[in-house]
Write a protein that holds these residues in place. Structure first.
Motif, PDB file in Angstrom:
ATOM      1  N   LYS A  27       0.812  -1.207   0.000  1.00  0.00           N
ATOM      2  CA  LYS A  27       0.000   0.000   0.000  1.00  0.00           C
ATOM      3  C   LYS A  27       0.845   1.256   0.000  1.00  0.00           C
ATOM      4  O   LYS A  27       0.366   2.333  -0.362  1.00  0.00           O
ATOM      5  CB  LYS A  27      -0.914  -0.008   1.227  1.00  0.00           C
ATOM      6  CG  LYS A  27      -1.918  -1.150   1.211  1.00  0.00           C
ATOM      7  CD  LYS A  27      -2.801  -1.106   2.449  1.00  0.00           C
ATOM      8  CE  LYS A  27      -3.813  -2.241   2.435  1.00  0.00           C
ATOM      9  NZ  LYS A  27      -4.664  -2.246   3.647  1.00  0.00           N
ATOM     10  N   ASN A  28       2.073   1.146   0.437  1.00  0.00           N
ATOM     11  CA  ASN A  28       2.951   2.310   0.445  1.00  0.00           C
ATOM     12  C   ASN A  28       4.381   1.849   0.229  1.00  0.00           C
ATOM     13  O   ASN A  28       4.664   0.649   0.078  1.00  0.00           O
ATOM     14  CB  ASN A  28       2.804   3.085   1.751  1.00  0.00           C
ATOM     15  CG  ASN A  28       2.920   2.178   2.966  1.00  0.00           C
ATOM     16  OD1 ASN A  28       3.816   1.344   3.032  1.00  0.00           O
ATOM     17  ND2 ASN A  28       1.991   2.333   3.907  1.00  0.00           N
ATOM     18  N   GLU A  29       5.252   2.812   0.253  1.00  0.00           N
ATOM     19  CA  GLU A  29       6.657   2.518  -0.017  1.00  0.00           C
ATOM     20  C   GLU A  29       7.272   1.676   1.100  1.00  0.00           C
ATOM     21  O   GLU A  29       8.078   0.770   0.843  1.00  0.00           O
ATOM     22  CB  GLU A  29       7.427   3.830  -0.172  1.00  0.00           C
ATOM     23  CG  GLU A  29       8.900   3.625  -0.552  1.00  0.00           C
ATOM     24  CD  GLU A  29       9.606   4.953  -0.748  1.00  0.00           C
ATOM     25  OE1 GLU A  29      10.826   4.906  -0.985  1.00  0.00           O
ATOM     26  OE2 GLU A  29       8.959   6.004  -0.657  1.00  0.00           O
ATOM     27  N   VAL A  55      -0.847  11.052   5.306  1.00  0.00           N
ATOM     28  CA  VAL A  55       0.363  10.227   5.344  1.00  0.00           C
ATOM     29  C   VAL A  55       1.041  10.339   6.707  1.00  0.00           C
ATOM     30  O   VAL A  55       1.477   9.360   7.314  1.00  0.00           O
ATOM     31  CB  VAL A  55       1.308  10.618   4.203  1.00  0.00           C
ATOM     32  CG1 VAL A  55       2.653   9.870   4.349  1.00  0.00           C
ATOM     33  CG2 VAL A  55       0.679  10.307   2.856  1.00  0.00           C
ATOM     34  N   LYS A  63      -0.704   8.373   9.431  1.00  0.00           N
ATOM     35  CA  LYS A  63      -0.363   6.947   9.407  1.00  0.00           C
ATOM     36  C   LYS A  63       0.989   6.702  10.056  1.00  0.00           C
ATOM     37  O   LYS A  63       1.191   5.752  10.796  1.00  0.00           O
ATOM     38  CB  LYS A  63      -0.388   6.441   7.972  1.00  0.00           C
ATOM     39  CG  LYS A  63      -0.112   4.933   7.871  1.00  0.00           C
ATOM     40  CD  LYS A  63      -0.232   4.463   6.447  1.00  0.00           C
ATOM     41  CE  LYS A  63       0.013   2.961   6.354  1.00  0.00           C
ATOM     42  NZ  LYS A  63      -0.075   2.459   4.987  1.00  0.00           N
ATOM     43  N   ASN A  64       1.936   7.614   9.752  1.00  0.00           N
ATOM     44  CA  ASN A  64       3.265   7.467  10.363  1.00  0.00           C
ATOM     45  C   ASN A  64       3.219   7.677  11.868  1.00  0.00           C
ATOM     46  O   ASN A  64       3.973   7.065  12.625  1.00  0.00           O
ATOM     47  CB  ASN A  64       4.249   8.450   9.738  1.00  0.00           C
ATOM     48  CG  ASN A  64       4.539   8.092   8.277  1.00  0.00           C
ATOM     49  OD1 ASN A  64       4.446   6.911   7.910  1.00  0.00           O
ATOM     50  ND2 ASN A  64       4.879   9.071   7.449  1.00  0.00           N
TER      51      ASN A  64
END
Length: 840
Positions: free
Chosen positions: A147-149, A805, A808-809
């Motif tokens: 879903k992400n890097e 973003v 989420k982090n």
């Protein structure tokens, strides 16, 4: 057993009855019991208490006293026996039973292996399926799109670990495939179980029946009584038989004076001998209650006339060597009521041989074990004749049959017929056992040993010396002088003379008032000493030495009865007690062997003659105040020969005492509850005590483990609450930052609207001033403002995406670094646009 009156008895029974009737009490046995009960005959000691001649008889001024110094030592041994555990194990002793037990053990081991293999298969299959499921889940996770890097990087790292993980999974799978079915610990446990603890249904039933017999007959009390008889006379006996009207075998101690049997050197135990009689004195009422239904009115009258004939004491005599007899009942030794109404009752068991025929057929597979078929009658022999072509041989065999009868008062015979129960050994069916168990003491190497007789001379010497010590005290007086009364002044009384003597002056008179000599010599008084002599101390030392020697012979030194002196070293008392116990240990071992023999005979009678499959047995649990119920398993037959094996009861007692100390220590440390301590102290069996201690220890471990788990759960709950609070604070911080971001966004929208209005006004003003030349520039400016507005909206969208973003982090790493300079480029963009507009 209901017996019929039988006036015609066999010659063998008649000869035995005559022998029993003529047999008297053994003088030494009677004397031993008299000394045990502190009964003595004063006439035996008049040879030194009196001086006689033809004219007169003088008695010394002291009384002979019998001090029972033997009894205190015997009481120590009796008390020790009363608390000594009787630990035994029951095993099958017949060949068929051993084969059945071996087959049961083999099948049990096979069943255990089969169950272990099934459990092993189930566990392996379940473990491998679980391992494969985990592997499938892992591969499924690897196939998902990131879903992400960050997820992409983590997924790439996991894909690089796939070969290593597959290798570990294969290794675990191989271990599961080669795992041992049964561990060495389980094998050791299985071997121990089948070596020591395994019991088949016969052994288990026999063990329950032994508990029933012990409980119903109060075997502990009977054992103590039999042991008392052993240390007094060296002989002890048990009556073991099934009495009519009872469901349980009777086991009771017998008086050693009442049992009469033949002393044969090849017979070690009475119940293995040819006959035994019990001669007792019964009350007429007891005879009428038990045998009244078989007595005629004339016989009842004859027996009744034998009672109440006289109130005088009938003396009792014991036979001695030759034709002599010893009077054992006199005014000193006798106590209690007169036995003038007692009637002699003789119960007799004897064996008769029965001839039978045995057809012996050779066994070609085992020549040493031919086939034997017993033939009871000639008709059976005709139906199954001897086949000489098969080398069959007809042999004559003899088997024993037990007969029983009662003779009352020497005139009435009841029974003397074949006994209803014939207790036999299945390994030797020709032998039948008598109902009295005890050692015959019939060989020179196996004689009865009486502690009373072994120390009788020392006890008599002790009392003789004690008499002389009392005599010294009785004849002792004072130390004084022989005074010549003529030397006392005539006008001075004796009282006045004693008075002046106390003052230190003693007046005498050697002349009269006229000066005439009285003929008395001055200072001719002589002294005398009748005070207690110092030799009495020597008598005291002799008494102490005799008492100590007597205790050493009996195995009861002073330390064992709690006497200590100042010179005893630390630890010497305990060592002396332990060493002295070895002297008497043989007495306890011999008594344990007698108990085992009696209980073994009782269990075999109960198992083989009185017990049927399906019977329900209930018995009291000794020292626990409860009852246990057991049902005999349904089976074809319970016939089997049981053997009782003794364990080391002294070692068991020591271990039991140590375990009780351990239990007390655990209780003092709150490791055991009080109820558990009571259960342990009320347990006689060492195995039961071990099981209870193991059970209570397991309960204590479970409690400690639960407490530890509760403490761990408490810490985990605290940590979980801290985590929840931390997450809550982070969520509140995120909400605050989101509110701040929303505010900045609305502020930016308002400022953009105001700036747009301002630009429109300026554009209109400029348009009116410049005119048509500026229309193009105004249009261009309007277009630029519209583009700037679009850029600002795009910047707001970008900021919102960055916020998501960062949110989420924050949840994963707890950081929010990229949401600090929101709106910084807005001012620079506007400024740059303004500058560009100005430049234009």
């Amino acid at each position: 057993m209901i017996m019929k009156k039988n006036d015609k008895i066999s010659d063998k029974a008649r000869r035995i009855l005559e022998r029993v009737r003529s047999e008297g009490y053994a003088p030494k046995d009677v004397e031993s019991w008299r000394l045990f009960h502190n009964k003595y005959n004063l006439k035996d000691y008049t040879y030194f208490t009196q001086v006689k001649n033809k004219e007169e008889s003088l008695t010394y001024p002291a009384k002979f006293r019998w001090i029972p110094i033997q009894r205190k030592n015997l009481n120590v041994l009796i008390s020790q026996q009363s608390v000594r555990p009787f630990v035994y194990s029951i095993k099958i002793n017949d060949d068929d039973g051993k084969k059945r037990k071996f087959y049961s053990m083999l099948m049990g081991a096979v069943d255990f292996m089969f169950e272990a293999y099934k459990n092993y298969e189930y566990n392996i299959v379940a473990s491998r399926e679980q391992l494969q499921m985990q592997k499938d889940q892992f591969m499924q996770q690897l196939s998902q799109e990131p879903k992400n890097e960050a997820e992409a990087i983590e997924l790439q790292r996991l894909k690089m670990e796939v070969p290593k993980i597959n290798a570990e999974i294969s290794k675990i799978d191989d271990i599961l495939k080669t795992k041992t079915i049964i561990s060495s610990k389980e094998i050791e446990k299985l071997n121990r179980y089948y070596t020591y603890d395994y019991k088949d249904f016969i052994e288990e039933t026999a063990e329950i029946l032994s508990y029933k017999i012990i409980s119903a007959n109060k075997f502990e009390e009977e054992s103590t009584e039999a042991f008392t008889s052993k240390i007094v006379t060296g002989k002890s006996f048990y009556y073991v038989n099934h009495d009519s009207g009872k469901k349980t075998v009777t086991v009771s101690a017998l008086s050693d004076l009442a049992v009469i049997y033949p002393r044969l050197t090849n017979v070690k135990w009475v119940h293995e001998g040819p006959w035994v009689g019990i001669k007792e004195n019964w009350a007429y009422e007891d005879i009428l209650r038990i045998y009244g239904h078989e007595l005629t009115e004339e016989e009842k009258k004859m027996l009744e006339n034998r009672t109440g004939l006289s109130t005088a004491v009938n003396p009792v005599f014991a036979s001695t060597e030759g034709d002599g007899a010893l009077l054992i009942q006199d005014d000193i030794s006798y106590s209690g009521t007169d036995e003038y109404d007692a009637i002699e009752v003789i119960r007799l068991w004897y064996k008769e041989e029965k001839r039978i025929f045995a057809k012996v057929t050779p066994n070609k597979y085992y020549p040493s074990k031919p086939f034997i078929h017993f033939i009871d009658s000639e008709e059976e022999l005709k139906r199954n004749p001897i086949r000489k072509d098969k080398n069959e041989v007809l042999e004559t065999r003899y088997i024993e049959e037990r007969y029983y009868g009662v003779q009352i008062g020497g005139i009435v015979n009841i029974g003397f017929v074949k006994d209803e129960i014939q207790p036999r050994d299945t390994n030797n069916l020709s032998r039948v056992y008598l109902p009295v168990v005890g050692s015959t003491n019939s060989s020179e190497s196996n004689q009865s040993y009486s502690l009373i007789q072994a120390t009788k001379d020392l006890a008599e010497l002790y009392n003789v010396i004690n008499y002389h010590r009392e005599l010294y005290i009785a004849v002792s007086g004072v130390k004084g002088q022989i005074v010549d009364v003529s030397q006392k002044p005539t006008d001075m009384s004796l009282e006045m003379q004693r008075y002046f003597r106390k003052l230190g002056s003693l007046y005498i008179q050697t002349k009269t008032k006229s000066g005439k000599n009285l003929g008395s010599n001055y200072n001719q008084w002589k002294g005398y000493d009748d005070s207690l002599p110092s030799s009495i101390n020597q008598l005291e030392n002799i008494l102490n030495n005799i008492d100590e020697t007597l205790g050493l012979i009996m195995g009861v030194p002073r330390q064992r009865i709690g006497q200590v002196i100042s010179t005893d070293q630390v630890g010497s008392n305990e060592q002396a007690v332990q060493q002295s116990s070895l002297v008497t240990e043989i007495l306890h071992i011999e008594h344990d062997q007698l108990n085992a023999r009696a209980l073994e005979l009782a269990v075999n009678i109960q198992l083989n003659y009185l017990t049927k499959p399906g019977d329900i047995i209930d018995f009291e649990i000794i020292n626990e105040g409860g009852n246990k119920i057991y049902q005999i398993p349904e089976m074809d037959s319970v016939n089997s020969q049981i053997k009782i094996y003794l364990e080391n009861n002294s070692r068991t007692l020591k271990i039991k005492n140590k375990l009780e100390q351990v239990a007390m220590n655990e209780y003092s440390k709150a490791g055991l509850p009080f109820r558990a301590l009571i259960d342990i102290f009320n347990t006689d069996s060492l195995k039961q005590m071990e099981k209870k201690l193991e059970q209570f220890s397991k309960q204590a471990e479970d409690i400690a483990q639960n407490n530890a788990m509760a403490e761990m759960d408490k810490e985990e709950r605290i940590k979980q609450a801290a985590k929840e609070i931390e997450i809550y604070l982070k969520q509140e911080d995120i909400k605050a930052k989101m509110a701040e971001l929303q505010f900045n966004r609305e502020k930016l929208t308002i400022e953009s609207g105001l700036k747009q209005k301002e630009l429109e006004l300026n554009a209109k003003k400029e348009f009116t001033k410049i005119g048509s030349e500026r229309e193009t520039e105004a249009a261009y400016l309007k277009e630029q403002n519209r583009a700037s507005l679009i850029d600002e909206q795009l910047e707001a969208l970008r900021i919102q995406m960055d916020f998501l973003v960062n949110l989420k982090n924050i949840e994963a790493q707890g950081s929010a670094a990229r949401i600090k300079n929101v709106g910084a480029n807005k001012g620079s963009t506007n400024k740059q646009t303004k500058e560009k507009i100005k430049d234009r």
